[in-house]
Write a protein that holds these residues in place. Sequence first.
Motif, PDB file in Angstrom:
ATOM      1  N   UNK A  35      12.739  29.279 -34.168  1.00  0.00           N
ATOM      2  CA  UNK A  35      14.641  29.332 -34.691  1.00  0.00           C
ATOM      3  C   UNK A  35      15.885  29.077 -34.206  1.00  0.00           C
ATOM      4  N   UNK A  36      16.556  28.539 -34.904  1.00  0.00           N
ATOM      5  CA  UNK A  36      17.694  27.757 -34.182  1.00  0.00           C
ATOM      6  C   UNK A  36      18.933  28.872 -33.557  1.00  0.00           C
ATOM      7  N   UNK A  37      19.720  28.595 -32.735  1.00  0.00           N
ATOM      8  CA  UNK A  37      20.419  29.675 -32.187  1.00  0.00           C
ATOM      9  C   UNK A  37      21.721  28.378 -31.866  1.00  0.00           C
ATOM     10  N   UNK A  38      23.055  28.566 -31.648  1.00  0.00           N
ATOM     11  CA  UNK A  38      24.490  28.069 -31.199  1.00  0.00           C
ATOM     12  C   UNK A  38      24.783  29.019 -30.510  1.00  0.00           C
ATOM     13  N   UNK A  39      25.780  28.099 -29.681  1.00  0.00           N
ATOM     14  CA  UNK A  39      26.660  28.662 -28.546  1.00  0.00           C
ATOM     15  C   UNK A  39      27.888  27.944 -28.715  1.00  0.00           C
ATOM     16  N   UNK A  40      28.774  28.822 -29.314  1.00  0.00           N
ATOM     17  CA  UNK A  40      30.090  27.911 -28.579  1.00  0.00           C
ATOM     18  C   UNK A  40      31.003  27.776 -27.876  1.00  0.00           C
ATOM     19  N   UNK A  41      31.903  27.810 -26.792  1.00  0.00           N
ATOM     20  CA  UNK A  41      32.160  27.606 -25.947  1.00  0.00           C
ATOM     21  C   UNK A  41      33.307  29.138 -25.887  1.00  0.00           C
ATOM     22  N   UNK A  42      33.199  29.475 -24.857  1.00  0.00           N
ATOM     23  CA  UNK A  42      33.614  31.595 -25.054  1.00  0.00           C
ATOM     24  C   UNK A  42      32.859  32.255 -25.672  1.00  0.00           C
ATOM     25  N   UNK A  43      32.274  32.051 -26.287  1.00  0.00           N
ATOM     26  CA  UNK A  43      31.152  32.218 -26.990  1.00  0.00           C
ATOM     27  C   UNK A  43      30.401  32.840 -26.856  1.00  0.00           C
ATOM     28  N   UNK A  44      29.512  33.672 -27.318  1.00  0.00           N
ATOM     29  CA  UNK A  44      28.018  34.496 -27.352  1.00  0.00           C
ATOM     30  C   UNK A  44      26.897  34.134 -28.030  1.00  0.00           C
ATOM     31  N   UNK A  45      25.829  33.559 -27.848  1.00  0.00           N
ATOM     32  CA  UNK A  45      25.248  32.809 -28.351  1.00  0.00           C
ATOM     33  C   UNK A  45      24.464  33.848 -29.632  1.00  0.00           C
ATOM     34  N   UNK A  46      24.336  32.935 -30.667  1.00  0.00           N
ATOM     35  CA  UNK A  46      24.403  33.658 -32.095  1.00  0.00           C
ATOM     36  C   UNK A  46      23.333  32.957 -33.111  1.00  0.00           C
ATOM     37  N   UNK A  47      22.983  33.764 -33.166  1.00  0.00           N
ATOM     38  CA  UNK A  47      21.301  33.412 -34.577  1.00  0.00           C
ATOM     39  C   UNK A  47      22.149  32.550 -35.523  1.00  0.00           C
ATOM     40  N   UNK A  48      21.363  31.419 -35.610  1.00  0.00           N
ATOM     41  CA  UNK A  48      21.639  30.127 -36.887  1.00  0.00           C
ATOM     42  C   UNK A  48      20.654  30.899 -37.708  1.00  0.00           C
ATOM     43  N   UNK A  49      19.500  30.429 -37.687  1.00  0.00           N
ATOM     44  CA  UNK A  49      17.911  29.881 -38.361  1.00  0.00           C
ATOM     45  C   UNK A  49      17.050  30.793 -38.399  1.00  0.00           C
ATOM     46  N   UNK A  50      15.163  30.924 -39.340  1.00  0.00           N
ATOM     47  CA  UNK A  50      14.477  30.834 -38.625  1.00  0.00           C
ATOM     48  C   UNK A  50      13.497  30.906 -39.512  1.00  0.00           C
ATOM     49  N   UNK A  51      12.051  30.460 -38.678  1.00  0.00           N
ATOM     50  CA  UNK A  51      11.562  30.507 -39.908  1.00  0.00           C
ATOM     51  C   UNK A  51      10.332  29.892 -39.520  1.00  0.00           C
ATOM     52  N   UNK A  52       8.407  31.081 -40.110  1.00  0.00           N
ATOM     53  CA  UNK A  52       7.502  31.487 -40.140  1.00  0.00           C
ATOM     54  C   UNK A  52       7.032  30.253 -39.729  1.00  0.00           C
ATOM     55  N   UNK A  53       5.876  30.940 -39.155  1.00  0.00           N
ATOM     56  CA  UNK A  53       4.585  29.567 -39.009  1.00  0.00           C
ATOM     57  C   UNK A  53       4.327  28.776 -39.766  1.00  0.00           C
ATOM     58  N   UNK A 101       4.441  34.848 -33.351  1.00  0.00           N
ATOM     59  CA  UNK A 101       4.638  35.870 -34.542  1.00  0.00           C
ATOM     60  C   UNK A 101       4.219  37.446 -34.797  1.00  0.00           C
ATOM     61  N   UNK A 102       5.154  38.155 -35.349  1.00  0.00           N
ATOM     62  CA  UNK A 102       4.437  39.078 -35.221  1.00  0.00           C
ATOM     63  C   UNK A 102       4.119  40.268 -36.601  1.00  0.00           C
ATOM     64  N   UNK A 103       3.095  40.149 -36.794  1.00  0.00           N
ATOM     65  CA  UNK A 103       2.271  40.690 -38.493  1.00  0.00           C
ATOM     66  C   UNK A 103       3.396  41.881 -38.855  1.00  0.00           C
ATOM     67  N   UNK A 104       4.192  41.745 -39.960  1.00  0.00           N
ATOM     68  CA  UNK A 104       4.636  42.731 -40.867  1.00  0.00           C
ATOM     69  C   UNK A 104       6.303  42.724 -40.178  1.00  0.00           C
ATOM     70  N   UNK A 105       6.772  42.343 -39.503  1.00  0.00           N
ATOM     71  CA  UNK A 105       7.950  42.313 -38.514  1.00  0.00           C
ATOM     72  C   UNK A 105       8.760  40.502 -39.653  1.00  0.00           C
ATOM     73  N   UNK A 106       9.827  41.010 -39.954  1.00  0.00           N
ATOM     74  CA  UNK A 106      10.546  39.698 -40.847  1.00  0.00           C
ATOM     75  C   UNK A 106      11.752  40.310 -41.227  1.00  0.00           C
ATOM     76  N   UNK A 107      12.406  39.383 -40.745  1.00  0.00           N
ATOM     77  CA  UNK A 107      13.210  38.496 -40.361  1.00  0.00           C
ATOM     78  C   UNK A 107      12.855  38.740 -38.776  1.00  0.00           C
ATOM     79  N   UNK A 108      12.730  37.899 -37.985  1.00  0.00           N
ATOM     80  CA  UNK A 108      12.016  38.008 -35.751  1.00  0.00           C
ATOM     81  C   UNK A 108      13.010  38.823 -35.032  1.00  0.00           C
ATOM     82  N   UNK A 109      12.161  39.613 -34.665  1.00  0.00           N
ATOM     83  CA  UNK A 109      14.004  40.013 -33.770  1.00  0.00           C
ATOM     84  C   UNK A 109      13.725  39.055 -32.643  1.00  0.00           C
ATOM     85  N   UNK A 110      15.329  39.058 -31.585  1.00  0.00           N
ATOM     86  CA  UNK A 110      15.340  38.666 -30.624  1.00  0.00           C
ATOM     87  C   UNK A 110      14.673  38.709 -29.846  1.00  0.00           C
TER      88      UNK A 110
END
Length: 126
Positions: A35-53, A101-110
């Motif tokens: 996955x990709x995450x991002x963090x802007x100045x002064x903000x918490x890290x946030x999810x952007x995108x994820x891809x399975x195996x 990967x966790x079977x049956x879990x999509x999208x992945x948990x953080x």
Amino acid sequence: QVQLVESGGGLVQAGDSLRLSCAASGRTFSYYVAGWFRQAPGKEREFVATINWNGGSTYYADSVKGRFTISRDNAKNTVYLQMNSLKPEDTAVYYCAAGPSVAGRWPPSSNQYTYWGQGTQVTVSS
């Protein structure tokens, strides 16, 4: 053990495109979600995108849906984030992450993302 190294960040103007790459080491990477995450100045890290195996499933944050595309090439142990129509609010440090990967879990948990890169800066000027 998996090590992740991001590249491709930079300074661009609004409306431009960038492609980020995340090179991974370790034989198990091809079986991991990424996955990709991002963090802007002064903000918490946030999810952007994820891809399975195998690249067959992807999931995006609403803020980037339709503009960003995540993909992977397991032969090269690399995950990509193609970013189009960039906006100033996309300015952040972008991090690559991966985990089992966790079977049956999509999208992945953080908490599935156990490996993280050092990040690459993306700056979008208006």
